[in-house]
Design a protein around this motif. Sequence first.
Motif, mmCIF file in Angstrom:
data_model
loop_
_atom_site.group_PDB
_atom_site.id
_atom_site.type_symbol
_atom_site.label_atom_id
_atom_site.label_comp_id
_atom_site.label_asym_id
_atom_site.label_seq_id
_atom_site.Cartn_x
_atom_site.Cartn_y
_atom_site.Cartn_z
ATOM 1 N N ILE A 194 3.369 29.967 46.986
ATOM 2 C CA ILE A 194 3.473 30.466 48.352
ATOM 3 C C ILE A 194 4.467 31.608 48.363
ATOM 4 O O ILE A 194 5.638 31.418 48.094
ATOM 5 C CB ILE A 194 3.924 29.352 49.316
ATOM 6 N N SER A 195 4.004 32.835 48.631
ATOM 7 C CA SER A 195 4.899 33.986 48.627
ATOM 8 C C SER A 195 5.131 34.427 50.066
ATOM 9 O O SER A 195 4.397 35.209 50.621
ATOM 10 C CB SER A 195 4.324 35.127 47.800
ATOM 11 N N ASN A 196 6.158 33.866 50.697
ATOM 12 C CA ASN A 196 6.453 34.183 52.090
ATOM 13 C C ASN A 196 7.571 35.209 52.146
ATOM 14 O O ASN A 196 7.628 36.112 51.316
ATOM 15 C CB ASN A 196 6.807 32.886 52.834
ATOM 16 N N ASP A 197 8.487 35.090 53.101
ATOM 17 C CA ASP A 197 9.542 36.085 53.245
ATOM 18 C C ASP A 197 10.564 36.037 52.122
ATOM 19 O O ASP A 197 11.483 36.845 52.087
ATOM 20 C CB ASP A 197 10.252 35.903 54.597
ATOM 21 N N THR A 198 10.417 35.098 51.210
ATOM 22 C CA THR A 198 11.323 35.065 50.067
ATOM 23 C C THR A 198 10.943 36.102 49.012
ATOM 24 O O THR A 198 11.629 36.219 48.005
ATOM 25 C CB THR A 198 11.343 33.673 49.417
ATOM 26 N N TRP A 199 9.854 36.840 49.223
ATOM 27 C CA TRP A 199 9.354 37.786 48.226
ATOM 28 C C TRP A 199 9.350 39.219 48.755
ATOM 29 O O TRP A 199 9.094 39.461 49.934
ATOM 30 C CB TRP A 199 7.927 37.425 47.801
ATOM 31 N N ALA A 200 9.602 40.165 47.848
ATOM 32 C CA ALA A 200 9.401 41.590 48.110
ATOM 33 C C ALA A 200 8.506 42.130 46.991
ATOM 34 O O ALA A 200 8.378 41.500 45.927
ATOM 35 C CB ALA A 200 10.735 42.323 48.140
ATOM 36 N N PHE A 201 7.904 43.302 47.214
ATOM 37 C CA PHE A 201 6.947 43.844 46.255
ATOM 38 C C PHE A 201 7.206 45.328 46.012
ATOM 39 O O PHE A 201 7.630 46.052 46.911
ATOM 40 C CB PHE A 201 5.507 43.645 46.751
ATOM 41 N N ALA A 202 6.941 45.767 44.773
ATOM 42 C CA ALA A 202 7.074 47.177 44.410
ATOM 43 C C ALA A 202 6.112 47.458 43.257
ATOM 44 O O ALA A 202 5.555 46.531 42.662
ATOM 45 C CB ALA A 202 8.511 47.507 44.018
ATOM 46 N N ILE A 248 9.251 40.367 43.584
ATOM 47 C CA ILE A 248 10.671 40.056 43.486
ATOM 48 C C ILE A 248 10.948 38.818 44.318
ATOM 49 O O ILE A 248 10.808 38.841 45.548
ATOM 50 C CB ILE A 248 11.515 41.246 43.960
ATOM 51 N N LYS A 249 11.301 37.730 43.665
ATOM 52 C CA LYS A 249 11.615 36.495 44.373
ATOM 53 C C LYS A 249 13.105 36.470 44.666
ATOM 54 O O LYS A 249 13.937 36.452 43.759
ATOM 55 C CB LYS A 249 11.209 35.258 43.587
ATOM 56 N N LYS A 250 13.441 36.446 45.954
ATOM 57 C CA LYS A 250 14.822 36.638 46.367
ATOM 58 C C LYS A 250 15.621 35.348 46.427
ATOM 59 O O LYS A 250 16.802 35.331 46.076
ATOM 60 C CB LYS A 250 14.845 37.340 47.731
ATOM 61 N N ILE A 251 15.013 34.269 46.884
ATOM 62 C CA ILE A 251 15.748 33.015 47.083
ATOM 63 C C ILE A 251 14.904 31.832 46.623
ATOM 64 O O ILE A 251 13.727 31.969 46.335
ATOM 65 C CB ILE A 251 16.169 32.817 48.565
ATOM 66 N N ASN A 252 15.557 30.665 46.572
ATOM 67 C CA ASN A 252 14.891 29.423 46.156
ATOM 68 C C ASN A 252 14.275 29.549 44.766
ATOM 69 O O ASN A 252 13.161 29.093 44.510
ATOM 70 C CB ASN A 252 13.820 29.013 47.180
ATOM 71 N N THR A 253 15.004 30.198 43.856
ATOM 72 C CA THR A 253 14.508 30.411 42.499
ATOM 73 C C THR A 253 15.042 29.334 41.552
ATOM 74 O O THR A 253 16.118 28.782 41.771
ATOM 75 C CB THR A 253 14.927 31.790 41.969
ATOM 76 N N GLU A 254 14.283 29.061 40.511
ATOM 77 C CA GLU A 254 14.723 28.070 39.533
ATOM 78 C C GLU A 254 15.907 28.576 38.723
ATOM 79 O O GLU A 254 16.715 27.783 38.225
ATOM 80 C CB GLU A 254 13.560 27.707 38.618
ATOM 81 N N GLY A 280 18.338 30.417 39.939
ATOM 82 C CA GLY A 280 19.498 30.632 40.785
ATOM 83 C C GLY A 280 19.862 32.092 40.937
ATOM 84 O O GLY A 280 20.953 32.430 41.399
ATOM 85 N N THR A 281 18.937 32.990 40.533
ATOM 86 C CA THR A 281 19.150 34.432 40.649
ATOM 87 C C THR A 281 17.930 35.052 41.331
ATOM 88 O O THR A 281 16.889 34.406 41.483
ATOM 89 C CB THR A 281 19.312 35.090 39.267
ATOM 90 N N THR A 282 18.053 36.311 41.709
ATOM 91 C CA THR A 282 16.868 37.063 42.112
ATOM 92 C C THR A 282 15.987 37.246 40.881
ATOM 93 O O THR A 282 16.462 37.677 39.832
ATOM 94 C CB THR A 282 17.272 38.423 42.698
ATOM 95 N N GLU A 283 14.709 36.896 40.991
ATOM 96 C CA GLU A 283 13.811 36.922 39.839
ATOM 97 C C GLU A 283 12.802 38.062 39.938
ATOM 98 O O GLU A 283 12.411 38.482 41.032
ATOM 99 C CB GLU A 283 13.053 35.598 39.717
ATOM 100 N N VAL A 284 12.366 38.536 38.768
ATOM 101 C CA VAL A 284 11.339 39.569 38.662
ATOM 102 C C VAL A 284 10.087 38.964 38.038
ATOM 103 O O VAL A 284 10.152 38.377 36.948
ATOM 104 C CB VAL A 284 11.835 40.759 37.815
ATOM 105 N N HIS A 285 8.968 39.086 38.733
ATOM 106 C CA HIS A 285 7.658 38.657 38.240
ATOM 107 C C HIS A 285 6.761 39.895 38.217
ATOM 108 O O HIS A 285 6.777 40.673 39.166
ATOM 109 C CB HIS A 285 7.032 37.606 39.156
ATOM 110 N N VAL A 286 5.984 40.076 37.154
ATOM 111 C CA VAL A 286 5.129 41.254 37.027
ATOM 112 C C VAL A 286 3.682 40.826 36.894
ATOM 113 O O VAL A 286 3.329 40.021 36.026
ATOM 114 C CB VAL A 286 5.542 42.121 35.827
ATOM 115 N N LEU A 287 2.820 41.379 37.762
ATOM 116 C CA LEU A 287 1.380 41.157 37.741
ATOM 117 C C LEU A 287 0.714 42.412 37.188
ATOM 118 O O LEU A 287 0.976 43.519 37.656
ATOM 119 C CB LEU A 287 0.857 40.874 39.150
ATOM 120 N N SER A 288 -0.157 42.248 36.204
ATOM 121 C CA SER A 288 -0.693 43.414 35.493
ATOM 122 C C SER A 288 -1.807 44.101 36.270
ATOM 123 O O SER A 288 -2.721 43.459 36.793
ATOM 124 C CB SER A 288 -1.210 43.004 34.113
#
Length: 325
Positions: A38-46, A56-62, A64-72
């Motif tokens: 579920i990618s709600n307001d906890t996510w940003a995209f670029a 970019i997952k901002k909160i509630n991450t495993e 404990g940091t801002t996380e970067v996920h990349v979709l090809s």
Amino acid sequence: MARWPVLLAAAALAGSVSAITIRDRQDLVSPSIPTEHISNDTWAFAIQSNDDLVAIKKINTESGTTEVHVLSAASNYQNSIYRTGTALHETDDTFAFAVKRNNDLVAIKKSSTDTRSTEVHVLSASSNYQHFVLQTGTPLHETDDTWAFAMKENDDIMAIHKSETDTHSTEVLMLSAASDYKEFVLHTGTALHETDDEWAFAMKRNGDVVAIKRGGTTELQVLATSSNFQTFALQTRTALHETDDTWAFAMKKNDDLLAIKKGSVDRPTTEVILLSAASQYQESARLGGAGLIQGASVGEFARRSHAHAVDTRRHFLAARETLVG
């Protein structure tokens, strides 16, 4: 044109930058990760330079940091090829994000800053986002939800003031990359009236500002850089149906527009729809549900040692002392 109300005293720029800290990450990733998310307001995209989509997952991450996920892009955004924690703590709606042409991640801290300005914190792609290469205050005062941000092709940051402006229009301010975001190279009103939360913004490769109006119909108003944003290069409805704040947008290098439908409890996948620039955004293609969490890089980063995390902390603290010293 009104005088720049956003300039800060030089002393403010010399102040200490807000504490952006890292955390030890011995157990960064759970061995079992759900493929639907579920990618709600906890996510940003670029968008990266090769058109891969950065989530970019901002909160509630495993981690404990801002996380970067990349979709090809090669998989039409169906495959997640990279996931990592970063040197940036978990973030909230006081942060906006962009990606530089070298794929460095730019975290823009809008308010509650030590410098009492909008701050720029840059995480390097070459370090897998474990090191900051820039942390600085800017001549732009603290900002709020009446501001949006976008990155130009030359890495200048476009700050877009949507409402409560001196010119009674949507205003554009440009912070130059050449000055490490310490100087403005443009501040102007535009041909677009004041805007609100229904509007999102993106940048075309030629520097045009794309204003996206969400609502009963999704519309584009493209402000031409060649006129200093005083005229429109395009005003059109698009092939996209009604949208709201559950939709985000990103511009590909060929100026195709990605409309990203963030998930909900009832619909737990993120969907990506492409609006083609060649059709002036009259044609769309549904690229399906995006896979936000899977890929080989997860295991690779999970094996990073505690010693490396401590070394990263030492590097960051040393860099910050140099910055504020």
